[in-house]
Write an enzyme that holds these catalytic residues in place. Structure first.
Site, PDB file in Angstrom:
ATOM      1  CD  GLU A   1      -3.044  -1.151   2.155  1.00  0.00           C
ATOM      2  OE1 GLU A   1      -2.846  -0.533   3.207  1.00  0.00           O
ATOM      3  OE2 GLU A   1      -4.088  -1.768   1.927  1.00  0.00           O
TER       4      GLU A   1
ATOM      5  CD  GLU B   1      -3.770  -6.261   2.436  1.00  0.00           C
ATOM      6  OE1 GLU B   1      -4.631  -5.650   3.093  1.00  0.00           O
ATOM      7  OE2 GLU B   1      -2.552  -6.034   2.515  1.00  0.00           O
TER       8      GLU B   1
HETATM    9  C1  BG6 Z   1      -4.463  -3.209   4.729  1.00  0.00           C
HETATM   10  C2  BG6 Z   1      -3.109  -3.598   5.237  1.00  0.00           C
HETATM   11  O1  BG6 Z   1      -4.499  -1.841   4.712  1.00  0.00           O
HETATM   12  O2  BG6 Z   1      -5.580  -3.518   5.461  1.00  0.00           O
HETATM   13  C3  BG6 Z   1      -3.121  -4.752   6.233  1.00  0.00           C
HETATM   14  O3  BG6 Z   1      -2.240  -3.882   4.184  1.00  0.00           O
HETATM   15  C4  BG6 Z   1      -4.287  -4.575   7.170  1.00  0.00           C
HETATM   16  O4  BG6 Z   1      -1.885  -4.798   6.872  1.00  0.00           O
HETATM   17  C5  BG6 Z   1      -5.563  -4.635   6.344  1.00  0.00           C
HETATM   18  O5  BG6 Z   1      -4.326  -5.502   8.197  1.00  0.00           O
HETATM   19  C6  BG6 Z   1      -6.834  -4.588   7.147  1.00  0.00           C
HETATM   20  O6  BG6 Z   1      -6.803  -3.508   8.013  1.00  0.00           O
HETATM   21  P1  BG6 Z   1      -7.078  -3.688   9.573  1.00  0.00           P
HETATM   22  O7  BG6 Z   1      -6.817  -2.367  10.120  1.00  0.00           O
HETATM   23  O8  BG6 Z   1      -8.476  -4.128   9.684  1.00  0.00           O
HETATM   24  O9  BG6 Z   1      -6.118  -4.710  10.043  1.00  0.00           O
END
Ligand code: BG6
Length: 482
Positions: A178, A380
């Site tokens: 990111e 993701e």
């Molecule tokens: C992304 C990141 O922004 O979102 C991850 O790359 C992160 O590292 C994921 O865990 C989900 O966000 P969160 O804050 O719910 O863990």
């Protein structure tokens, strides 16, 4: 059941990040990372960064889910689900405990040898992020993280070690997780432009400065491009990708000003980084943005040539939510993954306020592919939710199954639209520490880990209902989503 339109070699799998699951923060020669200095938090209590580890303060990354000692068991479970790929990251400070160290830590390298060996045993392709929201803490102490140009050399030393050691094992690499997070203050520390003041909080005045964050981002662009070149020199078979936190923002009305506003946000938040990394140059719209925001990036001779020569081989992104922007609509601001916006009356939100928008994924896939025309991977996507363990030990996460099903359906549509989609790795395939809040109870996994927000728990792993569902999805190559 529709016919599968996903290619036979489609990379189905899951994704994690070292600091959110490995634990073993000071074992076998590992040094502290930026993430290791972050305290636990909640939606209402922000995490803090401390200059030293404080006695009696809870740091979630120190133990996380102890993948370091459980990786065989965990990878076996991934294999049981049928994973074709596993997106993971390497903890930089496990390899270089001190960012300026010249020789790597052999025990750290050996750990990843073992992880890759285990993945290979099950035919799982590793997709490795080189820097996922962490760096050796010494980089922050000495150079303010990526704000200092010195970070480029430190990173290149680290990349060289990784590419040489794993050139036969790892085909797919991602340079920075990111990378566009550095464009907003909230992402400043995650992206590594980390300036801490005496209260142990981010130095808001500095971190707020677009100038400082853009300078840090420029250093990451140069480092990423040099890494792509180096990987190709060491083994032309290695493929290197970028990774964008895709912030999908619709205009809040059809008023032309709102449409222009959303377009400009899309250009800066999403396309600026993609353009630099995929097309090898700063986009035309960046000039005006820099001028209007008084941003003057210091560049050295050769930076732009490096960027031009280090274009990535594939594009990856994270996708969780969408929002609207422009004229403030009825309702309030919505929470988001680093980037926020306003609520969309047509969408529902997760317990953490992230709006659920599967169609937005199709929109983004088309939008990105139209622009770059290179293979894309969704690295993701997932639903952070509270899971309940029933008295019989089952975890019936139907809400997660619905979320994933609806998003995969839209991936199918996008592939029919002509998008060249290589793979899909669901975020947090095993429960891990939340990046934004440091909580355990915000769970994404197909595998439940008995670990609580305060660090208590047996650390035992349990299969959720979604585990069996995803297994079926992979087995049918995305045909069977029921
Ligand atoms: C992304 C990141 O922004 O979102 C991850 O790359 C992160 O590292 C994921 O865990 C989900 O966000 P969160 O804050 O719910 O863990």
């Amino acid at each position: 059941m529709s016919n599968s339109i996903f290619p036979e070699n489609f990379l189905w799998g899951g994704a994690t990040a070292a600091n959110q699951l490995e634990g073993a923060w000071n074992i076998d020669g590992k040094g502290p990372s930026t993430a290791d200095m972050m305290t636990g938090g909640t939606v209402d209590t922000p995490r803090r960064i401390t200059k030293v580890t404080e006695e009696g303060t809870y740091y979630p990354s120190h133990e996380a889910i102890d993948f370091y000692h459980h990786y065989k068991e965990d990878i076996k479970l991934f294999a049981e689900m049928g994973f074709k790929a596993y997106r993971m990251s390497i903890a930089w400070s496990r390899i270089f405990p001190d960012c300026d160290q010249q020789e790597p830590n052999e025990a750290g390298l050996a750990f990843y040898d073992d992880v890759f060996k285990e993945l290979k045993k099950y035919g799982i392709e590793p997709i490795v992020t080189i820097s996922h929201y962490e760096a050796p803490f010494t980089l922050t102490q000495r150079y303010n993280g990526w704000v200092g140009r010195e970070a480029i050399d430190c990173f290149m030393r680290y990349c060289k070690v990784l590419f040489e050691r794993y050139s036969k094992t790892v085909k797919y690499w991602i340079t920075f997780n990111e990378i566009n997070s550095l464009l907003v203050p909230a992402g400043g520390y995650l992206g590594g432009a980390l300036l801490i003041d005496d209260s142990g909080r981010f130095n808001v005045t500095d971190i707020d400065s677009k100038q400082i964050r853009m300078q840090a981002l420029h250093h990451q662009f140069v480092a990423s491009a040099r890494a792509v070149k180096l990987a190709h020199e060491i083994n032309p078979e290695m493929k290197v990708g970028c990774m964008i936190n895709y912030s999908c923002g619709y205009p809040s009305t059809c008023k032309p000003e709102d449409v222009i506003f959303a377009m400009q946000k899309d250009q800066i938040s999403n396309m600026l980084c993609g353009d630099v990394q995929v097309r090898g140059k700063y986009p035309a719209f960046a000039k005006r943005y820099f001028e209007e925001n008084n941003i003057h990036i210091k560049m050295e001779a050769g930076d732009l040539e490096d960027i031009a020569q280090g274009c990535v081989d594939f594009y990856t992104f994270s996708y969780y939510k969408s929002h609207v922007m422009g004229t403030r609509p009825e309702g309030d601001e919505t929470q988001g993954n680093v980037f926020g916006g306003f609520k969309n009356p047509y969408l529902k939100a997760s317990d953490w306020g992230w709006q659920i928008d599967p169609e937005g994924l199709r929109y983004v896939l088309n939008h990105v592919y139209d622009r770059y025309q290179i293979p894309i991977m969704i690295v993701e996507n997932g639903l952070g939710a509270v899971d309940t363990v029933e008295p019989d030990g089952s975890i019936n996460d139907d809400y997660r199954i619905s979320f994933l099903r609806e998003h995969i359906e839209q991936m199918r549509e996008a592939v029919r639209d002509g998008v060249e989609l290589m793979g899909y790795t669901a975020w947090g395939c095993i429960d891990l520490v939340s990046a934004s809040t440091g909580e355990m109870k915000k769970r994404y996994g197909f595998i439940y880990v008995d670990k609580n927000n305060d660090g208590t728990g047996t650390m035992k792993r349990f299969k959720k209902k979604s585990f069996y569902w995803y297994q079926k999805v992979i087995k049918s190559n995305g045909r069977d989503l029921d």
